[in-house]
Design a protein around this motif. Structure first.
Motif, PDB file in Angstrom:
ATOM      1  N   THR A 240      -9.186  -3.619   6.509  1.00  0.00           N
ATOM      2  CA  THR A 240     -10.141  -3.051   7.457  1.00  0.00           C
ATOM      3  C   THR A 240      -9.469  -2.542   8.722  1.00  0.00           C
ATOM      4  OG1 THR A 240     -10.564  -5.262   8.340  1.00  0.00           O
ATOM      5  CG2 THR A 240     -12.063  -4.446   6.647  1.00  0.00           C
TER       6      THR A 240
ATOM      7  N   TRP B   7       0.776  -1.236   0.000  1.00  0.00           N
ATOM      8  CA  TRP B   7       0.000   0.000   0.000  1.00  0.00           C
ATOM      9  C   TRP B   7       0.807   1.286   0.000  1.00  0.00           C
ATOM     10  CZ3 TRP B   7      -4.749   0.170  -1.489  1.00  0.00           C
ATOM     11  CH2 TRP B   7      -5.546  -0.977  -1.382  1.00  0.00           C
TER      12      TRP B   7
ATOM     13  N   GLN C  67      -7.086  10.753   4.329  1.00  0.00           N
ATOM     14  CA  GLN C  67      -8.505  10.406   4.354  1.00  0.00           C
ATOM     15  C   GLN C  67      -9.197  10.660   3.015  1.00  0.00           C
ATOM     16  OE1 GLN C  67     -10.096  12.593   7.688  1.00  0.00           O
ATOM     17  NE2 GLN C  67      -8.717  11.586   9.143  1.00  0.00           N
TER      18      GLN C  67
ATOM     19  N   ALA D  32      -8.912  -1.630   0.485  1.00  0.00           N
ATOM     20  CA  ALA D  32      -8.106  -1.335   1.674  1.00  0.00           C
ATOM     21  C   ALA D  32      -8.339  -2.363   2.767  1.00  0.00           C
ATOM     22  CB  ALA D  32      -8.450   0.050   2.202  1.00  0.00           C
TER      23      ALA D  32
ATOM     24  N   PRO E 196     -16.143   4.718   4.900  1.00  0.00           N
ATOM     25  CA  PRO E 196     -14.832   4.508   5.515  1.00  0.00           C
ATOM     26  C   PRO E 196     -13.760   5.372   4.860  1.00  0.00           C
ATOM     27  CG  PRO E 196     -15.435   2.642   4.138  1.00  0.00           C
ATOM     28  CD  PRO E 196     -16.649   3.505   4.222  1.00  0.00           C
ATOM     29  N   VAL E 197     -12.796   5.777   5.663  1.00  0.00           N
ATOM     30  CA  VAL E 197     -11.651   6.541   5.165  1.00  0.00           C
ATOM     31  C   VAL E 197     -10.371   5.876   5.671  1.00  0.00           C
ATOM     32  CG1 VAL E 197     -12.900   8.737   5.029  1.00  0.00           C
ATOM     33  CG2 VAL E 197     -11.711   8.118   7.146  1.00  0.00           C
ATOM     34  N   TRP E 198      -9.267   6.199   5.017  1.00  0.00           N
ATOM     35  CA  TRP E 198      -7.979   5.671   5.445  1.00  0.00           C
ATOM     36  C   TRP E 198      -7.610   6.211   6.829  1.00  0.00           C
ATOM     37  CZ3 TRP E 198      -5.352   1.789   3.449  1.00  0.00           C
ATOM     38  CH2 TRP E 198      -5.465   1.487   2.082  1.00  0.00           C
TER      39      TRP E 198
ATOM     40  N   VAL F 291     -10.384   4.183  -1.048  1.00  0.00           N
ATOM     41  CA  VAL F 291     -10.151   3.060  -0.130  1.00  0.00           C
ATOM     42  C   VAL F 291     -10.465   1.707  -0.772  1.00  0.00           C
ATOM     43  CG1 VAL F 291     -10.563   4.482   1.899  1.00  0.00           C
ATOM     44  CG2 VAL F 291     -12.475   3.236   0.865  1.00  0.00           C
ATOM     45  N   ASP F 292     -10.640   1.651  -2.064  1.00  0.00           N
ATOM     46  CA  ASP F 292     -10.965   0.385  -2.727  1.00  0.00           C
ATOM     47  C   ASP F 292      -9.929  -0.677  -2.395  1.00  0.00           C
ATOM     48  OD1 ASP F 292     -13.020   1.791  -3.856  1.00  0.00           O
ATOM     49  OD2 ASP F 292     -12.060   2.026  -5.815  1.00  0.00           O
TER      50      ASP F 292
ATOM     51  N   LEU G  78       0.023   5.075  -1.812  1.00  0.00           N
ATOM     52  CA  LEU G  78      -0.421   6.226  -1.041  1.00  0.00           C
ATOM     53  C   LEU G  78       0.606   7.354  -1.011  1.00  0.00           C
ATOM     54  CD1 LEU G  78      -1.949   4.377   2.073  1.00  0.00           C
ATOM     55  CD2 LEU G  78      -3.136   5.143   0.006  1.00  0.00           C
TER      56      LEU G  78
ATOM     57  N   ALA H 208      -8.891   1.100   6.661  1.00  0.00           N
ATOM     58  CA  ALA H 208      -9.971   2.020   6.317  1.00  0.00           C
ATOM     59  C   ALA H 208     -11.149   1.783   7.249  1.00  0.00           C
ATOM     60  CB  ALA H 208     -10.394   1.848   4.865  1.00  0.00           C
TER      61      ALA H 208
END
Length: 281
Positions: free
Chosen positions: A134, A64, A125, A132, A179-181, A129-130, A68, A209
């Motif tokens: 949990t 990841w 954020q 991501a 949901p957000v990162w 988040v595809d 990011l 996320a």
């Protein structure tokens, strides 16, 4: 807890990555409670998990962080390789680019720093988040361990106040937006500084996320009342999310305090501050 010697790290590197076999290797001390870190030559670092709670980090960061990092306003680790278990060491481990900088301390506390860190979270954020992970199980999953830690630490802190804070955090409405990162372990120990300013965020083992309240821990580890207010305003945090964030700060601080404070004066000091700042709102 794994016993990880420099000799073991040398053998793992030399056998799995012979292109780096000639590079000098030296222990970075002090390291974190989750990993043993070595510097490998001038440009690389080697991080081996100490315990089972940290064993998924190498693969997660390798997947990841390259996606990011280009969108974040502060530097983050650049993974280079993931090593395999070997020589009795049971878990995957990581090689990343070495990051210059000094560990952050509360001397960095200021409104400007708070706004910088809020900007980092805003950027994180905002990213898609595809797919991501949990991440954490939320506050409810920490209820038994947190209440046990309140009991254990009752001689050092106000148990009535801690219980009230924790009950308020659990009772606060949950995150009902998409949901957000979140970083997942966003505290002073996971910041690097250069020339007196935050330059990097490290240790993304808790990356996931969901509810961003977990990242409000930073407000109670690094910041004091004035900078904490600026941080909250810059992020636009509502009352329920702030209550959950205080709960995260209390829970994480207490659990670390009861596990390490008796043997590690540094952890005792930083977790004491974290707990007292959370109680101070």
């Amino acid at each position: 807890m794994q016993n990880i010697s420099t000799d073991l790290v040398r053998r793992l590197v030399d056998t799995q990555f012979p292109e780096w076999a000639g590079l000098p290797l030296s222990l970075v001390d002090p390291a974190g409670s989750d990993h043993v870190i070595h510097r490998l030559g001038p440009e690389l670092s080697v991080r081996l998990p100490r315990h089972e709670g940290a064993i998924g980090q190498a693969a997660k960061e390798f997947e990841w962080l390259p996606k990011l990092a280009p969108h974040l306003p502060l530097a983050v680790p650049v993974p280079v390789a993931v090593g395999e278990p070997g020589f009795g060491y049971p878990w995957h481990w990581a090689v990343a680019r070495w990051m210059d900088g000094e560990p952050a301390t509360t001397a960095l506390d200021s409104v400007a720093t708070a706004e910088t860190l809020a900007g980092f979270l805003h950027a994180l954020q905002a990213l898609p988040v595809d797919g991501a992970p949990t991440g954490n199980d939320g506050l409810a999953g920490r209820d038994p361990s947190t209440r046990a830690a309140i009991t254990q630490a009752a001689d050092a802190f106000d148990a009535v106040a801690m219980t009230r804070l924790w009950d308020e955090a659990l009772a606060a409405p949950g995150w009902e937006r998409p949901p957000v990162w979140f970083h997942g372990d966003f505290h002073t120990g996971n910041l690097l500084t250069t020339a007196g300013r935050v330059s990097a965020v490290i240790d993304f083992g808790g990356l996931g996320a969901g509810d961003p309240a977990v990242d409000l821990m930073m407000a109670f580890t690094l910041m004091s009342a004035r900078s904490r207010a600026a941080f909250r305003e810059a992020l636009g945090v509502d009352d329920p999310t702030w209550a959950r964030g205080r709960g995260w700060a209390l829970s994480a601080g207490l659990i670390a305090y009861t596990a390490y404070a008796a043997t590690d004066p540094h952890i005792a000091a930083v977790t004491t501050r974290q707990i007292t700042q959370a109680l101070d709102r």
